[in-house]
Design an enzyme around this catalytic site. Structure first.
Site, PDB file in Angstrom:
ATOM      1  N   ASN A 181       0.862  -1.187   0.000  1.00 45.55           N
ATOM      2  CA  ASN A 181       0.000   0.000   0.000  1.00 45.55           C
ATOM      3  C   ASN A 181       0.891   1.227   0.000  1.00 45.55           C
ATOM      4  O   ASN A 181       1.364   1.678   1.040  1.00 45.55           O
ATOM      5  CB  ASN A 181      -0.909  -0.008   1.230  1.00 45.55           C
ATOM      6  N   GLU A 182       1.122   1.727  -1.193  1.00 46.50           N
ATOM      7  CA  GLU A 182       2.053   2.834  -1.363  1.00 46.50           C
ATOM      8  C   GLU A 182       1.387   4.159  -0.987  1.00 46.50           C
ATOM      9  O   GLU A 182       0.160   4.209  -0.810  1.00 46.50           O
ATOM     10  CB  GLU A 182       2.523   2.882  -2.830  1.00 46.50           C
ATOM     11  N   PRO A 183       2.180   5.236  -0.851  1.00 46.36           N
ATOM     12  CA  PRO A 183       1.597   6.539  -0.522  1.00 46.36           C
ATOM     13  C   PRO A 183       0.396   6.854  -1.412  1.00 46.36           C
ATOM     14  O   PRO A 183       0.431   6.605  -2.619  1.00 46.36           O
ATOM     15  CB  PRO A 183       2.753   7.505  -0.783  1.00 46.36           C
ATOM     16  N   SER A 185      -2.541   5.504  -0.669  1.00 51.55           N
ATOM     17  CA  SER A 185      -3.533   4.443  -0.426  1.00 51.55           C
ATOM     18  C   SER A 185      -4.602   4.919   0.556  1.00 51.55           C
ATOM     19  O   SER A 185      -4.298   5.588   1.546  1.00 51.55           O
ATOM     20  CB  SER A 185      -2.851   3.203   0.169  1.00 51.55           C
ATOM     21  N   THR A 200      10.409   1.988  -3.609  1.00 50.00           N
ATOM     22  CA  THR A 200      10.199   0.564  -3.347  1.00 50.00           C
ATOM     23  C   THR A 200      10.934  -0.267  -4.391  1.00 50.00           C
ATOM     24  O   THR A 200      11.582  -1.274  -4.082  1.00 50.00           O
ATOM     25  CB  THR A 200       8.684   0.241  -3.409  1.00 50.00           C
TER      26      THR A 200
END
Ligand code: F6R
Length: 648
Positions: A181-183, A185, A200
């Protein structure tokens, strides 16, 4: 004062327990919004976490209930899995009643790809325990795009059918992601296909051997899926994670750092080693949250901190500055700012020297290195065949020109960081000269038809290692070092399987010990750079400490100086020796780095920094000089820094 001390004691007594505590209960944790437990090292911490998981399984077993585990991959949980496997093999811990759900999987990888999370889980856990194959769930990353959504909905349903997660294990990415869940999300997000953040992919690049091979997408459980777990434990090790841990634990909830959503989970604990916890307020600037015991190092740190915070040189700090910035107690204890400032100024001034091997015939009471013997035997350990010049090229130059008997010892072959394209260039020249050489033609053919998911053949690795050897030898020759003083250890750990699986073996220990005995140095310089993205520096550092511990007597008279690689710098208060460089010396260092041609331009492992190694190290050395200057010291062009390593 007494009260604060008792609170601190209570906290310390509580530290080994992973039991969830409401964060911020005590003065010391008032900046913290997530309960966290700090361990000396990741091994002890991982064992505690494995114990908690085992307890949940065994309690549920007694109640004839299944245990539903949410599992993570990556480097953080490896020791937890190793401990669970040990408990299964040695203590009869059974996983027959466990149902597992993994957080995520790269999109577009076959399950048997060595970089897939299917492969990872099998390698580290599933194939060693008695979990039933039908109880193992990992998101499917290998479906056509139009099938992904249904598969994600189905994944959520399977978790619900199993009764929800009892325990979720997490790591944290430097982007602040949990799962993938990347920025950005949303807190309501569920299992879905996402695009991986650049940082990432950079962090995954070493395992994939180059960022271009890291998938761009992944399937991940959502924030809402994770938050529904009854218990969550997040693991973070190493200083590389310190910044994001601080932001997550002390910052505000924001989709920019998805891990901050965990602040609103009622039963989450962060399990940290001391490096990952290093930037939490209570660790980094403890005087802001409690009474501290003012030992020398702490005093130095506080004075440097205050000087940097107020943008004032040390000798200009006043009593008022201390009093208004939570350092009243320090002033009360030390008497006044005038004497304190002078003490710290002098202590820092004494670390600066142009004589890294000691200044002959000089009073060395206040110098970092001994004057005697005037000509020292010196080992410079370099994890890869370029860290020596990148990290301490200026100091190396001085040691050689000041007449010491300097030996550079390259610890690994560094072959992994030579690209196929570069290798091909060399092979093509050779082929031109000797067109009938079968071995060369075979190698060229191998590269041209290479399966990128497989390892290099031995002959190709040898060629790559040789290229790096030639570059390294040429670079130190340029600094005036004889070929006989250059050693290549080729430590075996470097070639032991995938990056994450590398561990120190007896053969590594023996080789290191042997070279130290052979050279019998007065001084050792070694990498203390723990932020290296692919961990080689950390392994060589652990190896050196191990050898030192095993041979304490032999090390009694050896001074060991740590340097940092291309990534990070020591804090000024941590530096024991600072070696200034003139503009000419800096230029010479740059020139030496240029000899490492395969590590220029398209370098394979440069981390999240687009600049070439020489650029970032030059900037770093200059920035450090500026920091000294801001504190009130002389205005140098650049500085290389070292920390003394004490092992006892
Ligand atoms: C892996 C996962 C990720 C990792 C994170 C940290 O399943 O979901 O969130 O936990 O990227 O990775 P490491 O532990 O390798 O630093």
């Amino acid at each position: 004062m007494k009260h604060a001390y008792i609170c601190q004691l209570i906290l310390e007594i509580m530290i080994p327990s992973l039991q969830y505590q409401k964060p911020g209960q005590f003065e010391e944790t008032r900046y913290e919004k997530i309960h966290n437990v700090i361990f000396e090292d990741r091994n002890t911490a991982s064992k505690e976490v494995a114990r908690e998981i085992a307890d949940i399984i065994q309690t549920n077993d007694k109640l004839h209930k299944k245990t539903v585990l949410g599992l993570a991959t990556g480097s953080s949980p490896i020791k937890v899995y190793e401990e669970l496997v040990r408990m299964h093999q040695k203590e009869g811990l059974s996983f027959k009643n466990v149902i597992s759900f993994n957080l995520d999987e790269y999109y577009g990888l076959q399950p048997d790809d060595i970089n897939s999370y299917h492969y990872f889980m099998n390698e580290y856990l599933f194939k060693h325990i008695d979990i039933l194959p039908e109880n193992v769930h990992i998101p499917d990353g290998n479906l056509p795009l139009d099938k992904v959504k249904d598969s994600c909905i189905n994944y959520e349903q399977l978790i619900r059918d199993a009764g929800g997660l009892d325990f979720q294990l997490l790591g944290i990415g430097r982007s602040g992601h949990i799962g993938f869940n990347e920025p950005g999300s949303h807190k309501n997000s569920r299992t879905r296909l996402i695009t991986l953040n650049h940082i990432t992919r950079v962090d995954a690049a070493p395992t994939f051997k180059g960022i271009n091979k890291v998938p761009r997408k992944a399937v991940t459980m959502g924030i809402a899926s994770i938050m529904q777990s009854k218990r969550i434990v997040l693991l973070a090790w190493g200083e590389k994670k310190a910044e994001i841990v601080r932001e997550t634990v002390e910052g505000n909830i924001s989709s920019d750092v998805p891990a901050t959503y965990l602040q609103s989970h009622p039963n989450t604990s962060f399990v940290l080693d001391k490096d990952a916890a290093g930037k939490l307020t209570r660790i980094d600037t403890p005087w802001l949250v409690r009474d501290v015991q003012w030992h020398n190092q702490m005093v130095k740190k506080a004075v440097v901190w205050l000087s940097q915070k107020l943008n004032k040189s040390i000798l200009k700090l006043t009593d008022q500055d201390y009093n208004e910035n939570s350092l009243a107690e320090l002033i009360a204890e030390q008497g006044n700012s005038y004497d304190l400032n002078i003490d710290i100024f002098n202590a820092l001034q004494h670390t600066i020297t142009g004589w890294p091997g000691g200044k002959p015939n000089a009073d060395d009471t206040n110098r970092p290195e001994r004057a005697v013997p005037a000509k020292k035997r010196v080992i410079v350990f370099s994890p890869h065949p370029d860290d020596d010049v990148i990290s301490m090229g200026g100091t190396l130059d001085r040691l050689i020109s000041q007449g010491h008997d300097v030996h550079v010892v390259y610890q690994t072959s560094g072959s992994n960081a030579v690209s196929d394209d570069d290798t091909l260039k060399f092979l093509n020249v050779y082929q031109y000269l000797f067109p009938k050489q079968k071995e060369i033609n075979d190698l060229i053919d191998f590269i041209q038809h290479k399966d990128q998911t497989k390892k290099d053949i031995e002959d190709l690795k040898k060629v790559k290692a040789f290229i790096r050897r030639s570059e390294a030898t040429a670079a130190v020759k340029f600094l005036g070092l004889d070929k006989q003083k250059v050693h290549f250890l080729d430590l075996p750990f470097y070639d032991k399987g995938p990056v994450l699986k590398r561990t120190i073996g007896k053969d590594d220990i023996d080789k290191l010990k042997h070279i130290i005995e052979e050279i019998n140095p007065h001084q050792i310089f070694a990498a203390g750079d723990l932020a290296d993205p692919h961990g080689t520096h950390r392994i060589t550092f652990d190896l050196l400490k191990l050898v030192m511990k095993q041979n304490l007597k032999a090390f009694k008279d050896i001074r060991v100086w740590l340097y940092r690689g291309a990534w990070d710098e020591f804090e000024v208060y941590d530096i024991d020796m600072a070696v200034p460089m003139s503009p000419m010396q800096l230029q010479k260092k740059r020139h030496a780095i240029f000899y490492h041609q395969t590590q220029k331009d398209n370098v394979m492992f440069k981390g999240d920094d687009e600049r070439e190694f020489w650029e970032r190290v030059e900037e770093r050395n200059m920035a450090l000089a500026k920091r000294y200057n801001d504190l009130g010291f002389a205005d140098y062009e650049a500085i290389e820094a070292f920390k003394k390593l004490e092992v006892n």
